[in-house]
Write a protein that holds these residues in place. Structure first.
Motif, PDB file in Angstrom:
ATOM      1  N   MET A   1       0.795  -1.127   0.036  1.00 55.79           N
ATOM      2  CA  MET A   1       0.074  -0.098   0.160  1.00 55.79           C
ATOM      3  C   MET A   1       0.833   1.076  -0.015  1.00 55.79           C
ATOM      4  O   MET A   1       1.976   1.209   0.666  1.00 55.79           O
ATOM      5  CB  MET A   1      -0.856  -0.251   1.254  1.00 55.79           C
ATOM      6  CG  MET A   1      -1.634   1.194   1.376  1.00 55.79           C
ATOM      7  SD  MET A   1      -3.034   1.022   2.700  1.00 55.79           S
ATOM      8  CE  MET A   1      -4.077  -0.015   1.749  1.00 55.79           C
ATOM      9  N   THR A   2       0.240   2.129  -0.704  1.00 56.16           N
ATOM     10  CA  THR A   2       1.355   3.468  -0.628  1.00 56.16           C
ATOM     11  C   THR A   2       0.167   4.599  -0.084  1.00 56.16           C
ATOM     12  O   THR A   2      -0.990   4.676  -0.517  1.00 56.16           O
ATOM     13  CB  THR A   2       1.700   3.795  -2.198  1.00 56.16           C
ATOM     14  OG1 THR A   2       0.578   3.914  -3.213  1.00 56.16           O
ATOM     15  CG2 THR A   2       2.741   2.827  -2.574  1.00 56.16           C
ATOM     16  N   ILE A   3       0.850   5.627   0.013  1.00 57.80           N
ATOM     17  CA  ILE A   3       0.309   7.054   0.445  1.00 57.80           C
ATOM     18  C   ILE A   3       0.067   7.759  -0.807  1.00 57.80           C
ATOM     19  O   ILE A   3       1.027   7.771  -1.474  1.00 57.80           O
ATOM     20  CB  ILE A   3       0.944   7.576   1.430  1.00 57.80           C
ATOM     21  CG1 ILE A   3       1.112   6.814   2.656  1.00 57.80           C
ATOM     22  CG2 ILE A   3       0.375   8.898   1.659  1.00 57.80           C
ATOM     23  CD1 ILE A   3       1.911   7.457   3.855  1.00 57.80           C
ATOM     24  N   PRO A   4      -1.135   8.289  -1.308  1.00 58.30           N
ATOM     25  CA  PRO A   4      -1.231   9.146  -2.417  1.00 58.30           C
ATOM     26  C   PRO A   4      -0.285  10.162  -2.313  1.00 58.30           C
ATOM     27  O   PRO A   4       0.161  10.665  -1.410  1.00 58.30           O
ATOM     28  CB  PRO A   4      -2.600   9.498  -2.130  1.00 58.30           C
ATOM     29  CG  PRO A   4      -3.419   8.694  -1.536  1.00 58.30           C
ATOM     30  CD  PRO A   4      -2.376   8.252  -0.489  1.00 58.30           C
ATOM     31  N   ASN A   5       0.106  10.713  -3.612  1.00 56.12           N
ATOM     32  CA  ASN A   5       1.199  11.540  -3.927  1.00 56.12           C
ATOM     33  C   ASN A   5       0.761  13.052  -3.469  1.00 56.12           C
ATOM     34  O   ASN A   5       1.770  13.672  -3.217  1.00 56.12           O
ATOM     35  CB  ASN A   5       1.758  11.836  -5.353  1.00 56.12           C
ATOM     36  CG  ASN A   5       2.209  10.485  -5.993  1.00 56.12           C
ATOM     37  OD1 ASN A   5       3.030   9.811  -4.936  1.00 56.12           O
ATOM     38  ND2 ASN A   5       2.281  10.072  -7.084  1.00 56.12           N
ATOM     39  N   ASP A   6      -0.513  13.184  -3.330  1.00 59.00           N
ATOM     40  CA  ASP A   6      -1.107  14.726  -2.866  1.00 59.00           C
ATOM     41  C   ASP A   6      -1.146  14.713  -1.306  1.00 59.00           C
ATOM     42  O   ASP A   6      -2.013  15.602  -0.880  1.00 59.00           O
ATOM     43  CB  ASP A   6      -2.112  15.233  -3.649  1.00 59.00           C
ATOM     44  CG  ASP A   6      -3.541  14.443  -3.241  1.00 59.00           C
ATOM     45  OD1 ASP A   6      -3.294  13.036  -3.109  1.00 59.00           O
ATOM     46  OD2 ASP A   6      -4.640  14.719  -3.787  1.00 59.00           O
ATOM     47  N   PHE A   7      -0.810  13.669  -0.604  1.00 56.88           N
ATOM     48  CA  PHE A   7      -0.861  13.734   0.961  1.00 56.88           C
ATOM     49  C   PHE A   7       0.439  14.024   1.378  1.00 56.88           C
ATOM     50  O   PHE A   7       1.321  13.677   0.762  1.00 56.88           O
ATOM     51  CB  PHE A   7      -1.276  12.235   1.421  1.00 56.88           C
ATOM     52  CG  PHE A   7      -2.520  11.937   1.323  1.00 56.88           C
ATOM     53  CD1 PHE A   7      -3.363  11.389   2.206  1.00 56.88           C
ATOM     54  CD2 PHE A   7      -3.313  12.161   0.086  1.00 56.88           C
ATOM     55  CE1 PHE A   7      -4.632  11.013   2.368  1.00 56.88           C
ATOM     56  CE2 PHE A   7      -4.742  11.892   0.064  1.00 56.88           C
ATOM     57  CZ  PHE A   7      -5.445  11.059   1.155  1.00 56.88           C
ATOM     58  N   VAL A   8       0.471  14.875   2.573  1.00 57.42           N
ATOM     59  CA  VAL A   8       1.491  15.360   3.323  1.00 57.42           C
ATOM     60  C   VAL A   8       1.637  14.838   4.757  1.00 57.42           C
ATOM     61  O   VAL A   8       0.544  14.650   5.293  1.00 57.42           O
ATOM     62  CB  VAL A   8       1.729  16.679   3.259  1.00 57.42           C
ATOM     63  CG1 VAL A   8       1.772  17.421   1.684  1.00 57.42           C
ATOM     64  CG2 VAL A   8       0.586  17.304   4.007  1.00 57.42           C
ATOM     65  N   TYR A  94      -0.440  11.200   7.704  1.00 59.03           N
ATOM     66  CA  TYR A  94      -0.603  11.673   6.229  1.00 59.03           C
ATOM     67  C   TYR A  94      -1.917  12.021   6.087  1.00 59.03           C
ATOM     68  O   TYR A  94      -2.910  11.179   6.171  1.00 59.03           O
ATOM     69  CB  TYR A  94       0.104  10.927   5.128  1.00 59.03           C
ATOM     70  CG  TYR A  94       1.509  10.766   5.337  1.00 59.03           C
ATOM     71  CD1 TYR A  94       2.306  11.734   4.596  1.00 59.03           C
ATOM     72  CD2 TYR A  94       2.148  10.019   6.337  1.00 59.03           C
ATOM     73  CE1 TYR A  94       3.766  11.637   4.541  1.00 59.03           C
ATOM     74  CE2 TYR A  94       3.584  10.006   6.420  1.00 59.03           C
ATOM     75  CZ  TYR A  94       4.235  10.527   5.518  1.00 59.03           C
ATOM     76  OH  TYR A  94       5.731  10.416   5.697  1.00 59.03           O
ATOM     77  N   ALA A  95      -2.087  13.301   5.491  1.00 58.29           N
ATOM     78  CA  ALA A  95      -3.617  13.659   4.958  1.00 58.29           C
ATOM     79  C   ALA A  95      -3.436  14.413   3.622  1.00 58.29           C
ATOM     80  O   ALA A  95      -2.225  15.027   3.403  1.00 58.29           O
ATOM     81  CB  ALA A  95      -4.550  14.492   6.095  1.00 58.29           C
ATOM     82  N   GLN A  96      -4.421  14.595   2.887  1.00 56.02           N
ATOM     83  CA  GLN A  96      -4.570  15.233   1.588  1.00 56.02           C
ATOM     84  C   GLN A  96      -4.256  16.927   2.046  1.00 56.02           C
ATOM     85  O   GLN A  96      -4.371  17.387   3.091  1.00 56.02           O
ATOM     86  CB  GLN A  96      -5.845  15.263   0.977  1.00 56.02           C
ATOM     87  CG  GLN A  96      -5.730  15.453  -0.559  1.00 56.02           C
ATOM     88  CD  GLN A  96      -5.965  17.085  -0.714  1.00 56.02           C
ATOM     89  OE1 GLN A  96      -6.369  17.698  -0.086  1.00 56.02           O
ATOM     90  NE2 GLN A  96      -5.348  17.502  -1.865  1.00 56.02           N
ATOM     91  N   LYS A  97      -3.126  17.378   1.091  1.00 52.70           N
ATOM     92  CA  LYS A  97      -2.506  18.570   1.503  1.00 52.70           C
ATOM     93  C   LYS A  97      -3.558  19.748   1.527  1.00 52.70           C
ATOM     94  O   LYS A  97      -3.113  20.458   2.605  1.00 52.70           O
ATOM     95  CB  LYS A  97      -1.560  18.965   0.402  1.00 52.70           C
ATOM     96  CG  LYS A  97      -2.038  19.192  -0.919  1.00 52.70           C
ATOM     97  CD  LYS A  97      -0.739  19.370  -1.828  1.00 52.70           C
ATOM     98  CE  LYS A  97      -1.469  19.803  -3.278  1.00 52.70           C
ATOM     99  NZ  LYS A  97      -0.478  19.901  -4.277  1.00 52.70           N
TER     100      LYS A  97
END
Length: 111
Positions: A1-8, A94-97
């Motif tokens: 599983m990966t964290i979406p690219n637009d999450f910080v 991590y959450a959406q930026k």
């Protein structure tokens, strides 16, 4: 599983050991809606258990060794178990930026 690219990464826990771990981590708990947890093992080994639902059956068991990590997706029930007395780990959240949770935590850091 990966964290979406637009999450910080908006928050990171202190380093936890068997001596200072908040008890909630050792029992079933979940991540908030819209939040991924990245469990980063610094020393030793940790076992991650994932559950189908609260108080449900274990559907996933992963051993995380020093230098490795595992991802817990949003609203996923899980717990951890120390496999060595020298285990140390931290959790990065991590959450959406552009999400409210990121904005709130960033503003708290700047106060």
């Amino acid at each position: 599983m990966t964290i979406p690219n637009d999450f910080v990464n908006y928050k990171t826990t202190p380093v936890f050991t068997p001596d200072n771990i908040p008890k909630m981590f050792l029992f079933e708990h979940n991540t908030k809606a819209g939040v991924f947890g990245k469990i980063c093992v610094i020393a030793g080994s940790l076992k991650f258990y994932g559950f189908k639902e609260r108080r449900g059956d274990v559907e996933l068991e992963v051993i995380i060794n020093a230098g490795d990590d595992a991802i817990s997706p949003p609203e996923y029930w899980h717990k951890v178990e120390f496999l060595t007395p020298a285990t140390e780990f931290r959790v990065e959240f991590y959450a959406q930026k552009d999400s409210d949770i990121v904005q709130k935590n960033l503003s708290e850091r700047n106060e």
